[in-house]
Write an enzyme that holds these catalytic residues in place. Structure first.
Site, PDB file in Angstrom:
ATOM      1  CE  LYS A  20      -4.300  -1.635   2.109  1.00  0.00           C
ATOM      2  NZ  LYS A  20      -5.104  -1.601   3.349  1.00  0.00           N
TER       3      LYS A  20
ATOM      4  CG  HIS B  11      -6.437  -8.648  -0.220  1.00  0.00           C
ATOM      5  ND1 HIS B  11      -7.498  -8.394   0.634  1.00  0.00           N
ATOM      6  CD2 HIS B  11      -5.507  -7.682   0.048  1.00  0.00           C
ATOM      7  CE1 HIS B  11      -7.224  -7.324   1.377  1.00  0.00           C
ATOM      8  NE2 HIS B  11      -6.013  -6.873   1.040  1.00  0.00           N
TER       9      HIS B  11
ATOM     10  CG  ASP C 231      -6.427  -8.165   7.015  1.00  0.00           C
ATOM     11  OD1 ASP C 231      -6.417  -7.238   7.866  1.00  0.00           O
ATOM     12  OD2 ASP C 231      -6.191  -7.982   5.805  1.00  0.00           O
TER      13      ASP C 231
END
Lengths: 501, 501
Positions: free
Chosen positions: A365, A417, A445
């Site tokens: 990120k 993810h 998460d």
């Protein structure tokens, strides 16, 4: 020189075995040597009237200093057979043998002394009062001399064996990789080495003005409970060791003081040390100097490992801080992942790697533009595509390292993810094609996002969180780890309490 | 049993000292004992004709097994004095003493044997051929027995002392903190322990299909040059140790094989081992098992340290990557700072901390908005104010840690834009109020910016860079470190070549 010396404890007598089939010989020998003394020690007599009986006595009593041995008893060479048997079969090399014969023709002196390992040869007629006395004196003195050397040999052997035990114990100590195993292993070795069953390893807490129990952090303990081990007495000795910075034996308590390069000393308390031998005390010293080095090494390794863990957490923080997420997210993630790994029975090493690697999951990120990362509302399709690049960017940042932690971090960043049913991104991996670490991180998460307030949602109550996790189990998340999280939900909540937003 | 046994080397004789002032006694004793043998060993005689002469002989020759000692010589008690002197002054407890007297009235048997530490007492008239033979036999046998125990004692003592040397050597080894010191220290200890002056420590390079010299990385070496130490012979033994995974002594060469948890084995080559004693060989084994543990520990520490260094560099990379600066900036900064620290004579530890901390200097830029950080043109005043926040943000990210590296990184992040003349930001610190680390980082940072192409400038030629550094020396930069950089410019350029943009 003093009145008291006459009251000194009676010394053990020299044990003399008389072997003769004539009782008179026993009586006269005993009588003649009544007043005999060597080094202040008198004689005590053991009697045997045949070769067979002599063997029984000798086999039973290992501390016989001298044997007066008749030759002709139940057989013509009974005494010679006893002499042979003593040296060869019983392997007794120390007891002195004086052969006494009434029939020298049966056992000529020269032949006998050459063929049998005896120390003196006398014809009974030779043995007047003086000769009996001097023969006994010379033989016992020879026994004393050889035993003195033998005892010195045994002491060296004991000490050598002690050193070998110290080396083995030290090897064990030096193989410990963390403070907990080190502390436990140390006390175990102290017990093995010195049979001291009351011992304790402490570490000085950070500098503090107040003296007392709270100064010391107990790292490991065997034996007595705290109350006795940390008595006022022991505390005083600990404080003395701390301020004088030296190890010391006082009364029955040994306090080992081990300074180390990081300035935090450690202390070893051993109780019952007054009962250990001089050799053991010396071995303890040798052992403790090795312990000091091992302890220093452990603390250094711990320091580097702790620095590494802190660095990773701060790195994670930095990344999270750009997304305006609160600071403790990465700490909670790290601990929850570790909790799940341990609950699943993952080996310690692998679980530790996961714990250290997990905080870097969102590192990609860093490259996500502010416009996307910090957008208050919903992302449009194009923005979402940019957002979805962070796992691949994370991989590219961490890729190519040989370090286990960085390799783990790379795969976690890349795959966290992915979804268990294959509907995730960036690769659309499915089930066990997703790395174990990434599946665990995904559970942690989601759990953390649901449990806490985010810019796009409120914190959910625990029941709703568990219900949701069960709902997505097998779809988004690996059902094994969802189940483990639900089973250990109390520990997970405790982690959340330790690291609030 | 074989023809060869008769050709076995002649055994050393038992040494007997005859002390008597009558030469005839010497002759007759010698003659009588001509054919004497004990354990196949004959006698050799040493002669003394007075007490004084006996003392000289005894002081000179320590291997005398037996003394036949006359009592009355130059004085009435000369022999008794020799006996006393031997035990008390010469401290000889092993030589057997047989007192021989022609005038028993001068030295009554009982009194003498009690008061003097002698082993037998004979009147000369008693000593016929047989008695002389058996007395000698018994005395020498007693000497043999006590010496056997004494030699065993000495062997234990030797082994014990060897173990103590091993422990000391191991302690030295375990205190080494990096591979280089460890490898050097190891060979030093091998030399000290075994006096083996040809030794080498190698490490297996990563797995490779090709066998040969290139498989091995030499970590340290003492003695012979590579050529001899890595002869075809030794290489074959190394390869065998590598594939069999065991230590082995072959011919005069010992190959120690030390596997370790990271899978990279190391090998110790010792030449000339055929000349070491059995005890030394055993000590070597004990020592090497400790070395294996120490080696494993060193590699583990190295692994953690390397991981830490790599993590920090990647963290630095991540930050730089947002500013679109090329990846190797932080690596160069790290090395140039280390170069300047070493050139200034900074202690190794402190220089290592700087090297690890320097890559984090710009970490605060993580919070600088894209709009400012990535703006292609010049910043306006408001944007510049935002840009100037990165040192304080860096401090807030790294602040509060107890770890030396993180503490150093915090102060560097905070102060690396201060200028020596006080015109920098954020605090406007001046001269030595700026932390040493920050002053060094500032020099390295300016040097790197000038030497390389940036979005706002081209790379400058070295002459212009040096000229500019000298110009700002004492204003922007600490003149001491500018000067050190100019003095070591070749090394700095070499670093730039190793890590190009």
């Amino acid at each position: 020189m003093s009145f008291l010396s006459s009251a000194s404890p009676k010394l053990a007598p020299w044990k003399v075995l008389l072997v003769d089939d004539e009782p008179d010989i026993h009586d006269i020998t005993k009588l003649t040597l009544t007043r005999f003394r060597l080094d202040g020690r008198a004689l005590s007599f053991v009697h045997a009237y045949s070769g067979a009986e002599a063997k029984q006595v000798l086999a039973r009593e290992s501390d016989i200093a001298l044997v007066f041995l008749d030759v002709v008893m139940e057989k013509e060479d009974s005494g010679l057979e006893v002499a042979r048997w003593m040296r060869e079969d019983l392997d007794n090399q120390f007891t002195r043998i004086v052969l006494r014969t009434g029939q020298p023709g049966q056992a000529p002196e020269e032949r006998v002394i050459v063929n049998y390992d005896i120390n003196d040869y006398k014809e009974k007629t030779e043995l007047d009062r003086t000769k009996l006395f001097t023969t006994t004196f010379a033989a016992l003195r020879a026994y004393r001399d050889i035993m003195k050397v033998e005892e010195a040999r045994r002491a060296q052997l004991n000490y050598r064996e002690g050193l070998e035990r110290v080396i083995a114990a030290s090897a064990h100590i030096f193989q410990q990789r963390n403070l907990k195993d080190f502390a436990g292993g140390l006390l175990q070795q102290v017990v093995a080495l010195l049979r001291l069953e009351n011992s304790m390893l402490l570490r000085l807490r950070g500098a503090t003005a107040i003296s007392g129990e709270n100064d010391y952090e107990i790292l490991a303990q065997i034996g007595d409970d705290d109350a006795t081990m940390l008595s006022a007495d022991v505390l005083a000795q600990l404080d003395a060791a701390k301020s004088n910075k030296i190890s010391r034996l006082q009364g029955d308590t040994y306090i080992g003081y081990f300074p180390n390069s990081s300035g935090k000393a450690s202390l070893l308390v051993l109780k019952g040390v007054d009962e250990i031998s001089e050799i053991d005390a010396k071995l303890l010293e040798v052992f403790c100097s090795g312990v000091a080095i091992a302890f220093d090494n452990i603390l250094l390794t711990q320091e580097i490992t702790d620095t590494q863990a802190e660095l990773i957490l701060r790195l994670g923080d930095v990344v999270e801080s750009r997304s305006n997420e609160a600071g403790n997210h990465v700490r909670r993630m790290s601990e929850i992942c570790h909790l799940l790994a341990c609950a699943a029975g993952m080996p310690d090493d692998a679980a530790a790697v996961l714990r250290h690697a997990a905080p870097m999951h969102d590192i990609g990120k860093i490259a996500t533009p502010d416009a996307v990362l910090l957008k208050p509302g919903k992302l449009d399709a194009a923005e979402w595509e940019i957002m979805k690049q962070h796992p691949s960017v994370g991989l590219s940042i961490l890729d190519g390292s040989q370090r286990p932690i960085l390799k783990a971090a790379a795969v976690i960043a890349h795959q966290h993810h992915e979804k268990f049913d294959g509907s995730g991104y960036p690769q659309g991996l499915k089930g066990h094609d997703i790395h174990l670490y990434a599946r665990i991180v995904a559970v942690a998460d989601v759990f953390d996002a649901l449990m806490h307030k985010r810019c796009y949602k409120e914190a959910w109550p625990i029941d709703r969180v568990v219900a949701h996790l069960r709902e997505v189990s097998g779809h988004h998340l690996d059902p094994v780890y969802v189940e483990l999280l639900c089973q250990n939900i109390d520990q997970a909540l405790a982690i959340n309490e330790r690291f609030p937003d």
